[in-house]
Write a protein that holds these residues in place. Structure first.
Motif, PDB file in Angstrom:
ATOM      1  N   ARG A   3       0.864  -1.300   0.134  1.00  0.00           N
ATOM      2  CA  ARG A   3       0.001  -0.036   0.030  1.00  0.00           C
ATOM      3  C   ARG A   3       0.808   1.276   0.008  1.00  0.00           C
ATOM      4  O   ARG A   3       0.552   2.200  -0.818  1.00  0.00           O
ATOM      5  CB  ARG A   3      -0.987  -0.118   1.112  1.00  0.00           C
ATOM      6  CG  ARG A   3      -2.024  -0.997   1.017  1.00  0.00           C
ATOM      7  CD  ARG A   3      -2.813  -1.392   2.452  1.00  0.00           C
ATOM      8  NE  ARG A   3      -3.277  -0.172   2.976  1.00  0.00           N
ATOM      9  CZ  ARG A   3      -4.196   0.678   3.057  1.00  0.00           C
ATOM     10  NH1 ARG A   3      -5.162   0.583   1.934  1.00  0.00           N
ATOM     11  NH2 ARG A   3      -4.240   1.950   3.724  1.00  0.00           N
ATOM     12  N   LYS A  30       1.003   3.926  -3.025  1.00  0.00           N
ATOM     13  CA  LYS A  30       0.578   5.286  -2.874  1.00  0.00           C
ATOM     14  C   LYS A  30       1.697   6.304  -3.666  1.00  0.00           C
ATOM     15  O   LYS A  30       1.479   7.226  -4.181  1.00  0.00           O
ATOM     16  CB  LYS A  30       0.363   5.629  -1.290  1.00  0.00           C
ATOM     17  CG  LYS A  30      -0.314   7.054  -1.074  1.00  0.00           C
ATOM     18  CD  LYS A  30      -0.726   7.126   0.156  1.00  0.00           C
ATOM     19  CE  LYS A  30      -1.409   8.253   0.417  1.00  0.00           C
ATOM     20  NZ  LYS A  30      -2.057   8.644   1.779  1.00  0.00           N
ATOM     21  N   CYS A  41       1.433   6.255  -7.301  1.00  0.00           N
ATOM     22  CA  CYS A  41       0.337   6.957  -7.735  1.00  0.00           C
ATOM     23  C   CYS A  41       0.771   8.411  -7.772  1.00  0.00           C
ATOM     24  O   CYS A  41       0.499   9.155  -8.864  1.00  0.00           O
ATOM     25  CB  CYS A  41      -0.820   6.694  -6.888  1.00  0.00           C
ATOM     26  SG  CYS A  41      -1.318   5.141  -7.348  1.00  0.00           S
ATOM     27  N   PHE A  80      -8.578  11.132  -4.141  1.00  0.00           N
ATOM     28  CA  PHE A  80      -8.985   9.545  -4.349  1.00  0.00           C
ATOM     29  C   PHE A  80      -8.085   8.885  -3.668  1.00  0.00           C
ATOM     30  O   PHE A  80      -8.149   7.729  -3.291  1.00  0.00           O
ATOM     31  CB  PHE A  80      -9.396   9.391  -5.834  1.00  0.00           C
ATOM     32  CG  PHE A  80      -9.606   8.123  -6.025  1.00  0.00           C
ATOM     33  CD1 PHE A  80     -11.082   7.589  -6.011  1.00  0.00           C
ATOM     34  CD2 PHE A  80      -8.654   7.022  -6.505  1.00  0.00           C
ATOM     35  CE1 PHE A  80     -11.194   6.076  -6.172  1.00  0.00           C
ATOM     36  CE2 PHE A  80      -9.044   5.604  -6.761  1.00  0.00           C
ATOM     37  CZ  PHE A  80     -10.398   5.031  -6.545  1.00  0.00           C
ATOM     38  N   ASP A  84      -5.676   9.589  -1.662  1.00  0.00           N
ATOM     39  CA  ASP A  84      -5.610   9.561  -0.084  1.00  0.00           C
ATOM     40  C   ASP A  84      -6.719   8.845   0.511  1.00  0.00           C
ATOM     41  O   ASP A  84      -6.416   8.243   1.650  1.00  0.00           O
ATOM     42  CB  ASP A  84      -5.537  11.047   0.277  1.00  0.00           C
ATOM     43  CG  ASP A  84      -5.263  11.167   1.676  1.00  0.00           C
ATOM     44  OD1 ASP A  84      -4.180  10.777   1.939  1.00  0.00           O
ATOM     45  OD2 ASP A  84      -5.793  12.116   2.286  1.00  0.00           O
ATOM     46  N   THR A  85      -7.969   8.971  -0.053  1.00  0.00           N
ATOM     47  CA  THR A  85      -9.085   8.294   0.543  1.00  0.00           C
ATOM     48  C   THR A  85      -8.794   6.845   0.695  1.00  0.00           C
ATOM     49  O   THR A  85      -9.194   6.161   1.672  1.00  0.00           O
ATOM     50  CB  THR A  85     -10.224   8.765  -0.128  1.00  0.00           C
ATOM     51  OG1 THR A  85     -10.484  10.213   0.132  1.00  0.00           O
ATOM     52  CG2 THR A  85     -11.489   7.844   0.545  1.00  0.00           C
ATOM     53  N   TYR A  86      -8.555   6.242  -0.488  1.00  0.00           N
ATOM     54  CA  TYR A  86      -8.240   4.817  -0.701  1.00  0.00           C
ATOM     55  C   TYR A  86      -7.186   4.209  -0.260  1.00  0.00           C
ATOM     56  O   TYR A  86      -7.079   3.119  -0.169  1.00  0.00           O
ATOM     57  CB  TYR A  86      -8.918   4.190  -1.712  1.00  0.00           C
ATOM     58  CG  TYR A  86     -10.399   4.674  -2.060  1.00  0.00           C
ATOM     59  CD1 TYR A  86     -11.221   3.643  -1.646  1.00  0.00           C
ATOM     60  CD2 TYR A  86     -10.586   5.584  -2.767  1.00  0.00           C
ATOM     61  CE1 TYR A  86     -12.647   4.201  -1.596  1.00  0.00           C
ATOM     62  CE2 TYR A  86     -12.127   6.051  -2.866  1.00  0.00           C
ATOM     63  CZ  TYR A  86     -13.194   5.219  -2.463  1.00  0.00           C
ATOM     64  OH  TYR A  86     -14.415   5.523  -2.301  1.00  0.00           O
ATOM     65  N   LEU A  87      -6.241   4.823  -0.038  1.00  0.00           N
ATOM     66  CA  LEU A  87      -4.828   4.273   0.480  1.00  0.00           C
ATOM     67  C   LEU A  87      -4.371   5.092   1.835  1.00  0.00           C
ATOM     68  O   LEU A  87      -3.278   5.767   1.867  1.00  0.00           O
ATOM     69  CB  LEU A  87      -3.725   4.618  -0.662  1.00  0.00           C
ATOM     70  CG  LEU A  87      -3.850   3.750  -1.880  1.00  0.00           C
ATOM     71  CD1 LEU A  87      -2.819   3.975  -3.003  1.00  0.00           C
ATOM     72  CD2 LEU A  87      -3.602   2.022  -1.538  1.00  0.00           C
ATOM     73  N   ARG A  88      -5.251   4.890   2.694  1.00  0.00           N
ATOM     74  CA  ARG A  88      -4.903   5.724   4.170  1.00  0.00           C
ATOM     75  C   ARG A  88      -3.881   4.708   4.562  1.00  0.00           C
ATOM     76  O   ARG A  88      -3.895   3.383   4.723  1.00  0.00           O
ATOM     77  CB  ARG A  88      -6.322   5.739   4.811  1.00  0.00           C
ATOM     78  CG  ARG A  88      -7.304   6.442   4.419  1.00  0.00           C
ATOM     79  CD  ARG A  88      -7.572   7.328   5.451  1.00  0.00           C
ATOM     80  NE  ARG A  88      -8.810   8.224   4.985  1.00  0.00           N
ATOM     81  CZ  ARG A  88      -8.751   9.560   4.845  1.00  0.00           C
ATOM     82  NH1 ARG A  88      -7.503  10.030   4.738  1.00  0.00           N
ATOM     83  NH2 ARG A  88      -9.634  10.372   4.353  1.00  0.00           N
TER      84      ARG A  88
END
Length: 112
Positions: free
Chosen positions: A4, A8, A11, A31, A33-37
């Motif tokens: 992860r 991130k 990306c 997006f 940041d939200t899905y790869l906390r």
């Protein structure tokens, strides 16, 4: 375990090279940041991955991350304004300037 943070970082590296307009950059980075906390350990791995990149890439990625932090602080400030907290107290809590909080307050007033 450490996929992860690497995903991130990659990306954001790709996003930084695309040179998109600010609105699209914000949408896509939000997006990511939200899905790869990341938890604390993953955050350290993410930072290490960023540190291995070239200076220009690192700076561009940190601009994206800084914009996330700014947006989060602004959201907190707006919520505190809605709760009736004083501008001076909000500046102490968030680290935003008085002018920034007053601008948010003015925007909130226009919306209501």
């Amino acid at each position: 375990m450490f996929q992860r943070p690497q995903v991130k970082a990659e990306c954001l590296q790709l996003l930084a090279t695309l040179k998109l307009d600010p609105a699209r950059m914000q949408l896509i980075s939000g997006f990511v940041d939200t899905y790869l906390r990341l938890d604390t350990t993953e955050e350290q791995v993410f930072q290490a991955a960023i540190d291995t990149m070239g200076l220009t890439e690192r700076e561009e990625i940190m601009e994206i991350v800084t914009s996330w932090e700014q947006k989060a602080l602004e959201k907190v400030a707006v919520n505190l304004l809605r709760e009736g907290m004083a501008v001076e107290a909000i500046t102490r809590v968030t680290g935003l300037t008085v002018e920034q909080v007053q601008q948010l307050q003015a925007q909130l007033s226009r919306e209501n």
